[in-house]
Write a protein that holds these residues in place. Structure first.
Motif, mmCIF file in Angstrom:
data_model
loop_
_atom_site.group_PDB
_atom_site.id
_atom_site.type_symbol
_atom_site.label_atom_id
_atom_site.label_comp_id
_atom_site.label_asym_id
_atom_site.label_seq_id
_atom_site.Cartn_x
_atom_site.Cartn_y
_atom_site.Cartn_z
ATOM 1 N N UNK A 1 0.959 -1.280 0.062
ATOM 2 C CA UNK A 1 0.152 0.119 0.215
ATOM 3 C C UNK A 1 0.834 1.186 0.043
ATOM 4 N N UNK A 2 2.110 1.290 0.656
ATOM 5 C CA UNK A 2 2.782 2.423 0.662
ATOM 6 C C UNK A 2 3.409 2.686 -0.761
ATOM 7 N N UNK A 3 3.841 1.784 -1.565
ATOM 8 C CA UNK A 3 4.278 2.186 -2.859
ATOM 9 C C UNK A 3 2.931 2.433 -3.870
ATOM 10 N N UNK A 4 1.961 1.748 -3.568
ATOM 11 C CA UNK A 4 0.738 2.216 -4.489
ATOM 12 C C UNK A 4 0.336 3.729 -4.024
ATOM 13 N N UNK A 5 0.245 4.161 -2.748
ATOM 14 C CA UNK A 5 -0.150 5.458 -2.401
ATOM 15 C C UNK A 5 1.098 6.560 -3.167
ATOM 16 N N UNK A 6 2.089 5.960 -2.686
ATOM 17 C CA UNK A 6 3.269 7.176 -3.094
ATOM 18 C C UNK A 6 3.221 7.262 -4.608
ATOM 19 N N UNK A 7 3.087 6.287 -5.467
ATOM 20 C CA UNK A 7 2.751 6.361 -6.889
ATOM 21 C C UNK A 7 1.583 7.342 -7.093
ATOM 22 N N UNK A 8 0.526 6.906 -6.484
ATOM 23 C CA UNK A 8 -0.875 7.539 -6.767
ATOM 24 C C UNK A 8 -0.738 8.941 -6.468
ATOM 25 N N UNK A 9 -0.164 9.505 -5.304
ATOM 26 C CA UNK A 9 -0.105 10.740 -4.970
ATOM 27 C C UNK A 9 0.760 11.688 -5.961
ATOM 28 N N UNK A 10 1.902 10.956 -6.516
ATOM 29 C CA UNK A 10 2.583 11.578 -7.393
ATOM 30 C C UNK A 10 2.262 11.872 -8.697
ATOM 31 N N UNK A 11 0.850 11.507 -8.896
ATOM 32 C CA UNK A 11 0.107 11.857 -10.214
ATOM 33 C C UNK A 11 0.303 13.173 -10.731
ATOM 34 N N UNK A 12 0.710 13.583 -11.851
ATOM 35 C CA UNK A 12 1.011 14.918 -12.359
ATOM 36 C C UNK A 12 -0.327 15.370 -13.168
ATOM 37 N N UNK A 13 -1.222 16.413 -12.624
ATOM 38 C CA UNK A 13 -2.171 16.906 -13.067
ATOM 39 C C UNK A 13 -1.799 18.185 -13.808
ATOM 40 N N UNK A 14 -0.616 18.570 -14.175
ATOM 41 C CA UNK A 14 -0.315 20.098 -14.324
ATOM 42 C C UNK A 14 -0.802 20.144 -15.957
ATOM 43 N N UNK A 15 -1.257 19.124 -16.768
ATOM 44 C CA UNK A 15 -1.687 19.429 -17.948
ATOM 45 C C UNK A 15 -3.369 19.150 -18.136
ATOM 46 N N UNK A 16 -3.719 18.599 -17.134
ATOM 47 C CA UNK A 16 -5.323 18.433 -16.894
ATOM 48 C C UNK A 16 -5.968 19.616 -16.922
ATOM 49 N N UNK A 17 -6.938 19.939 -17.833
ATOM 50 C CA UNK A 17 -7.489 20.984 -18.163
ATOM 51 C C UNK A 17 -8.602 21.196 -16.945
ATOM 52 N N UNK A 18 -9.019 20.275 -16.482
ATOM 53 C CA UNK A 18 -9.964 20.349 -15.510
ATOM 54 C C UNK A 18 -9.480 20.594 -13.954
ATOM 55 N N UNK A 19 -8.050 20.436 -13.928
ATOM 56 C CA UNK A 19 -7.647 20.835 -12.675
ATOM 57 C C UNK A 19 -7.162 22.434 -12.256
ATOM 58 N N UNK A 20 -7.285 22.746 -11.276
ATOM 59 C CA UNK A 20 -6.820 24.344 -11.229
ATOM 60 C C UNK A 20 -5.234 24.285 -11.042
#
Ligand code: CUA
Length: 344
Positions: free
Chosen positions: A102-121
């Protein structure tokens, strides 16, 4: 026991401040903080289990195999036990897997990059000695000390520093991530509920490190749009001509109001409606903080403008004396800024 009691009392007092839902990582207010809290719970449970089992075996062995009165024999010497060696290799392996997956799953999940996501602020956070700048590049808005975000959206942060290393942390929402000079870090957070959460600098950066607080305010998407529009509206200047001129020449050399972004010091648009002056002087007419003095925005602004070094040692703002401001000018500027509120 006499020595331990004051220590315990001190600890209890210290920990009692951790119960605040606007500040505590142990009282998560968003999905990121929740995942981080869940990881803490797993690791603490595993550690507790190991400590209890090891200590229990240890105490049992100490009692059961102690040297009894009159016993002069040397016990049978045993070396290498296949069964035991397999047990104490396999059990930690299993525990590490339970913790690791679960640690590795969460760490990678939380590192997701939303900088190109049009819906993100998108928010660019710049840390300064000792304040925070928040720029919304998609929206053309820059503010300071109070991060305003809509609920229900991914907030994608780009984190940089204008000077030394700081760390961006909103304990009850998630974090933390260093801000470094000359390079950007990224992270994202989510604010499912409306509310005001306390942010902290989490990297020792100078004498006022502990005072480098900010606020994260999550509002409904409609309020957020209203806030953006209010931020972009033309600046409101002091009504009094002399105060307006003083404010322009003395304050706006570094600060900014309206949609002018920033000139190196915090943007002051709507400062009268913020919960704090300088991040730490709580404005009792905006919010009641149980640990703060009962001072209004206007009173706090006067305190700050008169002698900023007394409030936050080592900060860059010159005192009223250095700025050659008269008492009337201090009062006039404080009154004007206290009245500068945004409707959203
Ligand atoms: Cu900035 Cu500590």
């Amino acid at each position: 026991m006499k020595r331990i009691l004051p220590l315990l009392a001190g600890m209890a007092l210290l920990l009692s401040a951790c119960g605040r839902s606007d500040l505590s990582a142990l009282d998560p207010q968003g999905p990121i903080a929740q995942r981080q809290y869940d990881l803490m719970k797993i690791s603490i449970s595993i550690m507790t289990l190991v400590v209890v089992v090891v200590f229990a075996i240890c105490i049992y062995v100490l009692i059961k195999f102690r040297r009894r009165k009159g016993d002069k024999t040397i016990p049978k010497q045993v070396e290498g036990n296949h069964k035991l060696e397999i047990i104490w290799t396999v059990v930690p392996l299993i525990l590490l897997l339970i913790l690791g997956v679960p640690t590795i799953q969460s760490v990678f999940g939380m590192a997701k990059d939303y900088s190109k996501d049009k819906d993100a602020i998108q928010v660019k956070v710049t840390s300064h000695l000792y304040w925070w700048e928040f720029e919304y590049p998609q929206l053309g808005v820059t503010t300071a000390q109070e991060l305003v975000v809509p609920t229900g959206k991914k907030i994608s942060f780009e984190l940089v520093s204008a000077d030394v290393k700081h760390s961006f942390w909103i304990p009850s929402i998630g974090g933390k991530m260093d801000t470094n000079p000359g390079m950007s870090n990224r992270m994202y957070l989510e604010f499912p509920k409306e509310g005001v959460y306390r942010g902290k600098c989490a990297e020792l950066c100078g004498p006022s490190h502990a005072l480098m607080d900010f606020k994260a305010k999550s509002v409904s998407p409609a309020s957020f749009d209203k806030w953006v529009a209010a931020m972009k509206a033309p600046a409101v200047m002091p009504a009094d001509a002399h105060i307006a001129e003083t404010f322009r020449s003395k304050c706006l050399a570094c600060h900014a109001v309206g949609d002018q972004g920033t000139n190196g010091a915090p943007n002051l648009t709507g400062i009268g409606g913020r919960q704090t002056v300088a991040g730490i002087l709580y404005n009792s007419d905006v919010v009641k903080d149980p640990q703060s003095e009962d001072k209004t925005v206007e009173e706090n602004l006067k305190t700050w403008i008169t002698n900023p070094q007394k409030v936050k040692p080592g900060n860059q703002m010159p005192s009223a004396a250095d700025n050659q401001l008269t008492q009337d000018e201090i009062d006039g500027i404080a009154k004007y800024l206290a009245g500068y509120k945004l409707d959203y």
